[in-house]
Design an enzyme around this catalytic site. Sequence first.
Site, PDB file in Angstrom:
ATOM      1  N   LYS A  77      55.244   6.843  -5.219  1.00 56.17           N
ATOM      2  CA  LYS A  77      56.701   6.788  -5.088  1.00 56.17           C
ATOM      3  C   LYS A  77      57.203   7.969  -4.264  1.00 56.17           C
ATOM      4  O   LYS A  77      56.732   9.104  -4.423  1.00 56.17           O
ATOM      5  CB  LYS A  77      57.330   6.796  -6.484  1.00 56.17           C
ATOM      6  CG  LYS A  77      58.839   6.567  -6.487  1.00 56.17           C
ATOM      7  CD  LYS A  77      59.354   6.398  -7.917  1.00 56.17           C
ATOM      8  CE  LYS A  77      60.859   6.223  -7.953  1.00 56.17           C
ATOM      9  NZ  LYS A  77      61.374   6.011  -9.322  1.00 56.17           N
ATOM     10  N   SER A 152      64.979   2.901  -9.463  1.00 57.27           N
ATOM     11  CA  SER A 152      64.621   3.572  -8.225  1.00 57.27           C
ATOM     12  C   SER A 152      63.199   3.279  -7.769  1.00 57.27           C
ATOM     13  O   SER A 152      62.803   3.641  -6.653  1.00 57.27           O
ATOM     14  CB  SER A 152      64.811   5.089  -8.367  1.00 57.27           C
ATOM     15  OG  SER A 152      63.978   5.616  -9.379  1.00 57.27           O
ATOM     16  N   SER A 176      64.541   2.997 -14.250  1.00 62.64           N
ATOM     17  CA  SER A 176      63.916   2.861 -12.938  1.00 62.64           C
ATOM     18  C   SER A 176      62.509   2.287 -12.965  1.00 62.64           C
ATOM     19  O   SER A 176      61.953   1.970 -11.920  1.00 62.64           O
ATOM     20  CB  SER A 176      63.904   4.213 -12.214  1.00 62.64           C
ATOM     21  OG  SER A 176      65.214   4.604 -11.894  1.00 62.64           O
TER      22      SER A 176
END
Length: 473
Positions: A77, A152, A176
């Site tokens: 990520k 996210s 997220s």
Amino acid sequence: MSELTDLDALDLSAAMAAGRISAVEVMAAYLDHIERLNPSLNAIVSLRPRGALEAEARAADAAPRRGWLHGMPFAVKDLVDTAGLRTTYGSPLYADHVPEKDELIAARIRAAGAIFIGKTNTPEFGLGSHSYNPVHGVTRNPYDLSRTAGGSSGGAAAGLAARLLPVADGSDTMGSLRNPAAFCNVYGFRPSFGLVPRDAVGDLFLHQISTDGPMARSVRDLVALLGTLAGPDARDPHALPAMPGALAALERPLSDGLKVGWIGAWQGYYPLEPGILDLCEAGLGVLESLGLRVEPLAPAFDPDRLWRAWLVLRSFANAAGKRDLYDDPEKRSHLKPELLYEVESASRLGALDIHAASVVRTEWFAFLANLFERYDVLAMPSAQLFPFDAKLDWPKAVAGRPMDTYHRWMEVVVPASLAGLPVLGVPVGFSDDGLPMGMQLMGRRGGDQDVLRIGEAYHRQTDWPGRRPPPLL
């Protein structure tokens, strides 16, 4: 589509360990797949050159196996620092940032043998559950390219669903790991706070909201990656022991008499788009077919108190880490409105405001502890609306009810986040127009294995991620 990219991560790992498939073959299959689909999805960003990745795959084939991820492609990520690999946090202020050192979870993934191919896209600084930013653009949903993949961890979820990645990491402050998993028909697991330790940077005592965790297309893969991420680190004061034998524990049958408390919309407090409760209740029906007892539950706790406490603690956490950017007028001009909102909200807080919010959090944790004397799992939808138009910044209304902040539409994830409890996001199917949805299964603190075992039994009955996105059919 290559059969290799459709394999679960553990099956792929076993085939590579047995010598039936080489790292070179796996890398080629994934890069071919990424070249075909990622331009439309924009799930993987900062993709490294093919030649360099093929060379690393050849080196992996010639080297002793380092772990279960040995020779497998992995995209971390883009909120996580990776040594020598551009890490932008989705911010133009860091568009050319190349860290010198891996963060802890990246180091653990790399040590397990993974080859970092790039990063997965995220909103700017992870704020909001729609993965778009001025550096890399918008990540789109594999099931409908006009819709968001969530966030996210949106790039991770979209990459998994489209078979661009075998398994993925994510992080979760306000859903997220759960919201994008729901939007992309995969699994996301927010572990008990402390199970996945944090880097000793900044404050680790006051900020106990965010955690890293795994995402996957199966619960077994999820648990395998959790085993890589989890485990104590002496520098983290809240780090919990690892979970040895977690994969084997998935094979144990579920205990008789397990009870699920179905919170649903909390007696109408949460606005939900039509169809979401129906899909979740069908998922609960699967749990009932496995022998669990499902009971409707309306917790005797004011959910608006949770929201007000959440606003304080979230702004406090965000402002603490980004105030230096805000205080520089030139840098401030490059910050998204959502971050400005967080810092400015925090600037109006005093110490007693933060204390009062923490008291609410304490009361909620104690209330849940009592609930878990009667229930083994609490269930709620993972999102309050189906994947929305990717051109929006955030939904301004849900089911006709106006949203007063950029993140109010995600409020349903707050109860688990505020308490730091383990919660598994499971897919529950699709709307009439083919959009995915998910459900949260929340357990008691430290009860991660119990939640995951229920999730594994559910997955064996459903395998929703086996329903591939339209480009892959």
